[in-house]
Design a protein around this motif. Sequence first.
Motif, PDB file in Angstrom:
ATOM      1  N   LYS A 120      -8.620 -13.960 -10.117  1.00  0.00           N
ATOM      2  CA  LYS A 120      -7.235 -14.415 -10.224  1.00  0.00           C
ATOM      3  C   LYS A 120      -6.241 -13.264 -10.101  1.00  0.00           C
ATOM      4  CE  LYS A 120      -7.874 -18.657 -12.919  1.00  0.00           C
ATOM      5  NZ  LYS A 120      -9.289 -18.795 -12.784  1.00  0.00           N
ATOM      6  N   LEU A 121      -6.547 -12.097 -10.693  1.00  0.00           N
ATOM      7  CA  LEU A 121      -5.629 -10.972 -10.611  1.00  0.00           C
ATOM      8  C   LEU A 121      -5.470 -10.501  -9.170  1.00  0.00           C
ATOM      9  CD1 LEU A 121      -6.552  -8.804 -13.738  1.00  0.00           C
ATOM     10  CD2 LEU A 121      -4.452 -10.107 -13.338  1.00  0.00           C
ATOM     11  N   ALA A 122      -6.570 -10.421  -8.437  1.00  0.00           N
ATOM     12  CA  ALA A 122      -6.495 -10.007  -7.039  1.00  0.00           C
ATOM     13  C   ALA A 122      -5.707 -11.010  -6.210  1.00  0.00           C
ATOM     14  CB  ALA A 122      -7.903  -9.838  -6.463  1.00  0.00           C
ATOM     15  N   PHE A 123      -5.890 -12.301  -6.504  1.00  0.00           N
ATOM     16  CA  PHE A 123      -5.152 -13.336  -5.770  1.00  0.00           C
ATOM     17  C   PHE A 123      -3.661 -13.246  -6.089  1.00  0.00           C
ATOM     18  CE2 PHE A 123      -4.073 -17.709  -4.510  1.00  0.00           C
ATOM     19  CZ  PHE A 123      -4.664 -17.717  -3.248  1.00  0.00           C
ATOM     20  N   CYS A 124      -3.323 -12.952  -7.341  1.00  0.00           N
ATOM     21  CA  CYS A 124      -1.908 -12.760  -7.703  1.00  0.00           C
ATOM     22  C   CYS A 124      -1.328 -11.547  -6.973  1.00  0.00           C
ATOM     23  CB  CYS A 124      -1.774 -12.578  -9.212  1.00  0.00           C
ATOM     24  SG  CYS A 124      -2.079 -14.072 -10.171  1.00  0.00           S
ATOM     25  N   GLY A 125      -2.119 -10.474  -6.873  1.00  0.00           N
ATOM     26  CA  GLY A 125      -1.667  -9.308  -6.122  1.00  0.00           C
ATOM     27  C   GLY A 125      -1.417  -9.639  -4.671  1.00  0.00           C
ATOM     28  N   LEU A 126      -2.310 -10.433  -4.059  1.00  0.00           N
ATOM     29  CA  LEU A 126      -2.127 -10.843  -2.669  1.00  0.00           C
ATOM     30  C   LEU A 126      -0.877 -11.701  -2.518  1.00  0.00           C
ATOM     31  CD1 LEU A 126      -3.275 -10.896   0.207  1.00  0.00           C
ATOM     32  CD2 LEU A 126      -4.562 -12.948  -0.444  1.00  0.00           C
ATOM     33  N   PHE A 127      -0.632 -12.604  -3.467  1.00  0.00           N
ATOM     34  CA  PHE A 127       0.569 -13.448  -3.417  1.00  0.00           C
ATOM     35  C   PHE A 127       1.835 -12.606  -3.521  1.00  0.00           C
ATOM     36  CE2 PHE A 127       3.888 -15.824  -5.664  1.00  0.00           C
ATOM     37  CZ  PHE A 127       4.052 -16.908  -4.802  1.00  0.00           C
ATOM     38  N   PHE A 128       1.830 -11.626  -4.430  1.00  0.00           N
ATOM     39  CA  PHE A 128       2.992 -10.756  -4.592  1.00  0.00           C
ATOM     40  C   PHE A 128       3.255  -9.949  -3.316  1.00  0.00           C
ATOM     41  CE2 PHE A 128       4.833  -6.642  -5.849  1.00  0.00           C
ATOM     42  CZ  PHE A 128       6.014  -7.074  -6.430  1.00  0.00           C
TER      43      PHE A 128
ATOM     44  N   TYR B 168       0.465  -1.475  -7.932  1.00  0.00           N
ATOM     45  CA  TYR B 168      -0.481  -2.235  -8.754  1.00  0.00           C
ATOM     46  C   TYR B 168      -1.058  -3.413  -7.975  1.00  0.00           C
ATOM     47  CZ  TYR B 168      -2.297  -4.841 -12.775  1.00  0.00           C
ATOM     48  OH  TYR B 168      -3.111  -5.515 -13.644  1.00  0.00           O
ATOM     49  N   ALA B 169      -0.210  -4.085  -7.179  1.00  0.00           N
ATOM     50  CA  ALA B 169      -0.685  -5.214  -6.377  1.00  0.00           C
ATOM     51  C   ALA B 169      -1.712  -4.758  -5.345  1.00  0.00           C
ATOM     52  CB  ALA B 169       0.496  -5.894  -5.685  1.00  0.00           C
ATOM     53  N   PHE B 170      -1.479  -3.609  -4.711  1.00  0.00           N
ATOM     54  CA  PHE B 170      -2.449  -3.101  -3.744  1.00  0.00           C
ATOM     55  C   PHE B 170      -3.755  -2.685  -4.438  1.00  0.00           C
ATOM     56  CE2 PHE B 170       1.005  -2.609  -0.595  1.00  0.00           C
ATOM     57  CZ  PHE B 170       0.336  -3.133   0.509  1.00  0.00           C
ATOM     58  N   ASN B 171      -3.651  -2.132  -5.619  1.00  0.00           N
ATOM     59  CA  ASN B 171      -4.867  -1.780  -6.364  1.00  0.00           C
ATOM     60  C   ASN B 171      -5.665  -3.022  -6.761  1.00  0.00           C
ATOM     61  OD1 ASN B 171      -4.491   1.000  -6.240  1.00  0.00           O
ATOM     62  ND2 ASN B 171      -3.252   1.048  -8.104  1.00  0.00           N
ATOM     63  N   LEU B 172      -4.957  -4.084  -7.165  1.00  0.00           N
ATOM     64  CA  LEU B 172      -5.636  -5.344  -7.467  1.00  0.00           C
ATOM     65  C   LEU B 172      -6.308  -5.910  -6.222  1.00  0.00           C
ATOM     66  CD1 LEU B 172      -3.074  -7.190  -9.794  1.00  0.00           C
ATOM     67  CD2 LEU B 172      -5.211  -6.084 -10.462  1.00  0.00           C
ATOM     68  N   LEU B 173      -5.616  -5.796  -5.082  1.00  0.00           N
ATOM     69  CA  LEU B 173      -6.191  -6.277  -3.833  1.00  0.00           C
ATOM     70  C   LEU B 173      -7.450  -5.487  -3.481  1.00  0.00           C
ATOM     71  CD1 LEU B 173      -5.965  -8.070  -1.302  1.00  0.00           C
ATOM     72  CD2 LEU B 173      -4.505  -6.318  -0.294  1.00  0.00           C
ATOM     73  N   ALA B 174      -7.404  -4.176  -3.679  1.00  0.00           N
ATOM     74  CA  ALA B 174      -8.580  -3.347  -3.389  1.00  0.00           C
ATOM     75  C   ALA B 174      -9.750  -3.724  -4.286  1.00  0.00           C
ATOM     76  CB  ALA B 174      -8.228  -1.869  -3.574  1.00  0.00           C
ATOM     77  N   ILE B 175      -9.473  -3.976  -5.576  1.00  0.00           N
ATOM     78  CA  ILE B 175     -10.537  -4.376  -6.503  1.00  0.00           C
ATOM     79  C   ILE B 175     -11.119  -5.725  -6.103  1.00  0.00           C
ATOM     80  CG2 ILE B 175     -11.019  -5.035  -8.893  1.00  0.00           C
ATOM     81  CD1 ILE B 175      -8.912  -2.952  -9.737  1.00  0.00           C
TER      82      ILE B 175
END
Length: 362
Positions: free
Chosen positions: A18-26, A340-347
């Motif tokens: 969910k965090l990675a998906f939120c990062g992608l949405f942002f 932070y959003a790019f880091n979430l996307l990378a994770i």
Amino acid sequence: MSKHSPSGKIWIKFKRNKLAFCGLFFLGLLILLGILGYLVTPDQSPMANTMHLQLSNKKPGRTFHFLIISKKTDVKRVNLLGKMLYGQPVDFMSIPVTTYRQEGNKVYAREYIGDDERAEETIYPLVQGNNRYTQTFWLGTDLYGRDLLSRLILGIRVSLSVGLVAVLISLCIGISLGALAGYFGGKVDALISWFMNVIWSLPSLLLVIAISFALGKGFWQIFIAVGLSTWVDVARLVRGQVLALKEVEFVEASKALGFSTFRTIMKHILPNIAGPILVVASANFASAILLESGLSFLGFGAQAPMPSWGGMIKEHYGYIIMDAAYLAVLPGFAIMLTVYAFNLLAIGLRDAFDVKSENVTV
């Protein structure tokens, strides 16, 4: 894209984070705002550079009335695409006013000079058509009386464009050198590895500053400078992956069939390491944004009046200890959320491409 295909399973695993998906949405929202640009900014002038020094450092949510005192006849109206990309040059001069009255072909107005001060009434010629307008500064105004919200939105373009071009440059250099080192080995590997270790040992910010000195200050130079400083991560990753794959059966088969080295690397090795490359590219995107912001803060990046988040912090960092800290905090917060959003996307990409993780049931 089928659920049972490899790409479909990767997408399902990514969505479960969910965090990675939120990062992608942002990031998708940022990209949309960056593309629309001037179409969604309150100040649609080029670079959102309309200055009213009387309105310097006004609090968020303030509304002011403006009087148009003259028109410019030599300003060309641009089409929708030109307006979206470059903005619409202002074809009038205006001043903020507190009172206004019209008598005949003259306008009597008091110019706004401060909340606690009252200006003398001044006579201005009547401008035909709509000669007044009202503007609300939702995030306040900056040091020069410019709309802060407009400049924050346009700053998205600077950060994302620098990140994108820098990542593309780093991928081109890193994949090329890493693949050569891993595939050929021997002296080629030793030479390229030595070069990578030299670049790796240099602090990224100092290396970018040195490259900027060589290329000169400017927006386009920063693309090259950041790209040339972030390729080592990609090269080290690709080298290790190619070393692991070059001895497997399908690579040996391509050699036995007489395929060229270029075809073997491009069509048989690189597609199998696309996942790890995407992960490191996402992380490098965040690093590139941080480097660009740092360079703009130091004066080597985007030059005024181009809106850059790092440049906005540089202009207003002195207000952090005053009652207008938001002038520096807002662009800093934008940088933090984007990185932070790019880091979430990378994770999220790392977990999605991890073949050792738990199998996905569909």
